[in-house]
Design a protein around this motif. Structure first.
Motif, PDB file in Angstrom:
ATOM      1  N   GLY A 122      -1.268  18.010  -3.426  1.00 26.77           N
ATOM      2  CA  GLY A 122      -0.853  16.737  -3.986  1.00 26.77           C
ATOM      3  C   GLY A 122      -1.574  15.544  -3.376  1.00 26.77           C
ATOM      4  N   ARG A 123      -2.093  14.687  -4.252  1.00 27.09           N
ATOM      5  CA  ARG A 123      -2.745  13.448  -3.819  1.00 27.09           C
ATOM      6  C   ARG A 123      -2.351  12.318  -4.760  1.00 27.09           C
ATOM      7  N   GLY A 124      -2.372  11.100  -4.230  1.00 25.34           N
ATOM      8  CA  GLY A 124      -2.112   9.929  -5.045  1.00 25.34           C
ATOM      9  C   GLY A 124      -0.637   9.621  -5.199  1.00 25.34           C
ATOM     10  N   ALA A 125      -0.358   8.571  -5.960  1.00 25.88           N
ATOM     11  CA  ALA A 125       1.014   8.096  -6.123  1.00 25.88           C
ATOM     12  C   ALA A 125       1.905   9.128  -6.800  1.00 25.88           C
ATOM     13  N   LYS A 126       1.344   9.953  -7.662  1.00 21.21           N
ATOM     14  CA  LYS A 126       2.102  10.979  -8.370  1.00 21.21           C
ATOM     15  C   LYS A 126       2.016  12.337  -7.666  1.00 21.21           C
ATOM     16  N   GLN A 127       1.120  12.453  -6.665  1.00 21.29           N
ATOM     17  CA  GLN A 127       0.858  13.734  -6.006  1.00 21.29           C
ATOM     18  C   GLN A 127       0.296  14.744  -7.009  1.00 21.29           C
ATOM     19  N   LEU A 128      -0.821  14.369  -7.625  1.00 22.23           N
ATOM     20  CA  LEU A 128      -1.509  15.240  -8.573  1.00 22.23           C
ATOM     21  C   LEU A 128      -1.862  16.554  -7.888  1.00 22.23           C
ATOM     22  N   SER A 184       0.843  -1.190   0.000  1.00 20.17           N
ATOM     23  CA  SER A 184       0.000   0.000   0.000  1.00 20.17           C
ATOM     24  C   SER A 184       0.876   1.237   0.000  1.00 20.17           C
ATOM     25  N   LEU A 185       0.286   2.349  -0.413  1.00 14.37           N
ATOM     26  CA  LEU A 185       0.988   3.620  -0.389  1.00 14.37           C
ATOM     27  C   LEU A 185       0.998   4.164   1.036  1.00 14.37           C
ATOM     28  N   VAL A 186       2.110   4.736   1.434  1.00 17.16           N
ATOM     29  CA  VAL A 186       2.209   5.318   2.775  1.00 17.16           C
ATOM     30  C   VAL A 186       1.595   6.709   2.794  1.00 17.16           C
ATOM     31  N   HIS A 187       1.956   7.524   1.823  1.00 18.85           N
ATOM     32  CA  HIS A 187       1.466   8.906   1.781  1.00 18.85           C
ATOM     33  C   HIS A 187       0.584   9.083   0.547  1.00 18.85           C
ATOM     34  N   VAL A 188      -0.725   9.132   0.749  1.00 17.69           N
ATOM     35  CA  VAL A 188      -1.642   9.365  -0.364  1.00 17.69           C
ATOM     36  C   VAL A 188      -2.033  10.835  -0.459  1.00 17.69           C
ATOM     37  N   ARG A 189      -1.607  11.623   0.521  1.00 18.26           N
ATOM     38  CA  ARG A 189      -1.789  13.075   0.498  1.00 18.26           C
ATOM     39  C   ARG A 189      -0.446  13.737   0.754  1.00 18.26           C
ATOM     40  N   GLU A 190      -0.270  14.894   0.190  1.00 18.32           N
ATOM     41  CA  GLU A 190       0.972  15.630   0.388  1.00 18.32           C
ATOM     42  C   GLU A 190       1.206  15.856   1.878  1.00 18.32           C
ATOM     43  N   MET A 191       2.412  15.603   2.325  1.00 21.29           N
ATOM     44  CA  MET A 191       2.734  15.748   3.746  1.00 21.29           C
ATOM     45  C   MET A 191       2.486  17.186   4.199  1.00 21.29           C
TER      46      MET A 191
END
Length: 330
Positions: free
Chosen positions: A44-50, A4-11
């Motif tokens: 930023g959200r998601g794996a690419k931080q859209l 799973s992704l750890v950070h799905v939202r920009e820190m």
């Protein structure tokens, strides 16, 4: 083994915070096409931080049959659903003028133009940094900046671990490159153009000398050559991006003037090829004009469609999709 992704939202950011709203509310084509929703943050959200509404909007259009509002109204979906990985894949695959798609840089289906070569841009990991965030991370002034240095360090470590060869003509850095945002590729003959813009070429044989056409250009506009229907929107100036452009209406068929076709024996323009009458209660679709509501049935090019979700006047029905369900004409 599940991952799973750890950070799905920009820190440092959380839902409910307004942010990354640069440009929201301005009277320009980006806000007319992808209007920011009140009280939403496009961090930023998601794996690419859209990030930013001008990325959430077009990504939403691709995922939801042309509907930009779904993710503009609900950007949290990019973090909380399958869209977190889909957003990264979309950005990876999609060229955004003047930038090529990252995939095409990696698989070398992209060839750098002479202007790009002159700007230090070529094959390699460094160009992918330029595509993602060149304005902040590329150029001489950013040579020792933490963001690009960390990206390069991770890439070189992964390449060594997985024994991925780095070719001799590939540069991992982008400090020697001009950021794409400062690069003018318009007019270059060796660039893939992906956006439509009004043609201001004079035509003596047309009303007012206006072209009533759009040309492909090397910069971002309101109208993408990758999106069906955008050429029609460009010609009609749907988002008001062409100053002093005349009012244009597109029709599927010219009005019948009663003259008939020369030599066909028809004097009233009638169609002798069979019954083409419209079924009772069915609306004839006219692009740019017809306004259909949920439950309405329209006909276009001999096919009939029922409205599932209210379409815009340019969502011409051609097959079943988010807006339309093809049905039998009766």
């Amino acid at each position: 083994m599940a991952t799973s992704l750890v950070h799905v939202r920009e820190m440092g950011w959380s839902e409910g915070q307004e942010g990354y709203t640069t440009g929201c509310g301005q009277n320009d084509w980006q806000n007319k096409r992808w209007p920011c929703s009140p009280n939403q943050g496009y961090f930023g959200r998601g794996a690419k931080q859209l990030s930013y509404h001008f990325n959430y909007g077009p990504f939403s259009e691709v995922m939801f049959d042309g509907d930009a509002t779904i993710l503009l109204d609900n950007p949290a979906l990019v973090a909380d659903s399958w869209l977190n990985l889909a957003s990264a894949i979309w950005f990876f695959l999609t060229p955004q003028a003047p930038k090529p798609a990252m995939l095409h840089v990696i698989d070398r289906t992209w060839t750098p133009s002479q202007r790009e070569i002159d700007a230090g841009i070529g094959y390699g990991f460094g160009t992918t940094i330029n595509i993602i965030n060149g304005g902040i991370e590329c150029g001489e002034q950013n040579k020792t900046k933490g963001q690009p240095v960390n990206r390069i360090r991770y890439w070189e470590g992964l390449a060594a671990h997985y024994q991925i060869p780095i070719e001799a003509d590939e540069a991992n850095t982008c400090w020697q490159q001009t950021p794409y945002g400062s690069l003018n590729l318009n007019g270059a003959t060796d660039v893939l153009y992906t956006n439509w813009e009004a043609s201001w070429k004079y035509h003596a044989d047309r009303p007012g000398g206006v072209s009533f056409e759009c040309n492909l250009v090397g910069y971002q506009t309101a109208y993408s050559a990758l999106v069906p229907g955008d050429y029609e929107k460009c010609v009609t100036n749907f988002y008001g991006s062409h100053a002093n452009w005349p009012e244009v209406r597109i029709v599927d068929q010219l009005p019948n003037t009663g003259g008939g076709d020369a030599g066909d024996g028809n004097t009233g323009g009638s169609n002798s090829g069979g019954d083409t009458s419209t079924p009772s209660g069915v609306i004839v679709w006219e692009a740019g004009v017809t306004q259909a509501d949920v439950g309405d049935t329209v006909t276009h090019q001999g096919k009939c469609f029922t409205v599932k979700n209210k379409p815009g006047v340019w969502e011409t029905p051609t097959q079943s999709n988010w807006f339309w369900e093809q049905v039998t004409c009766s």
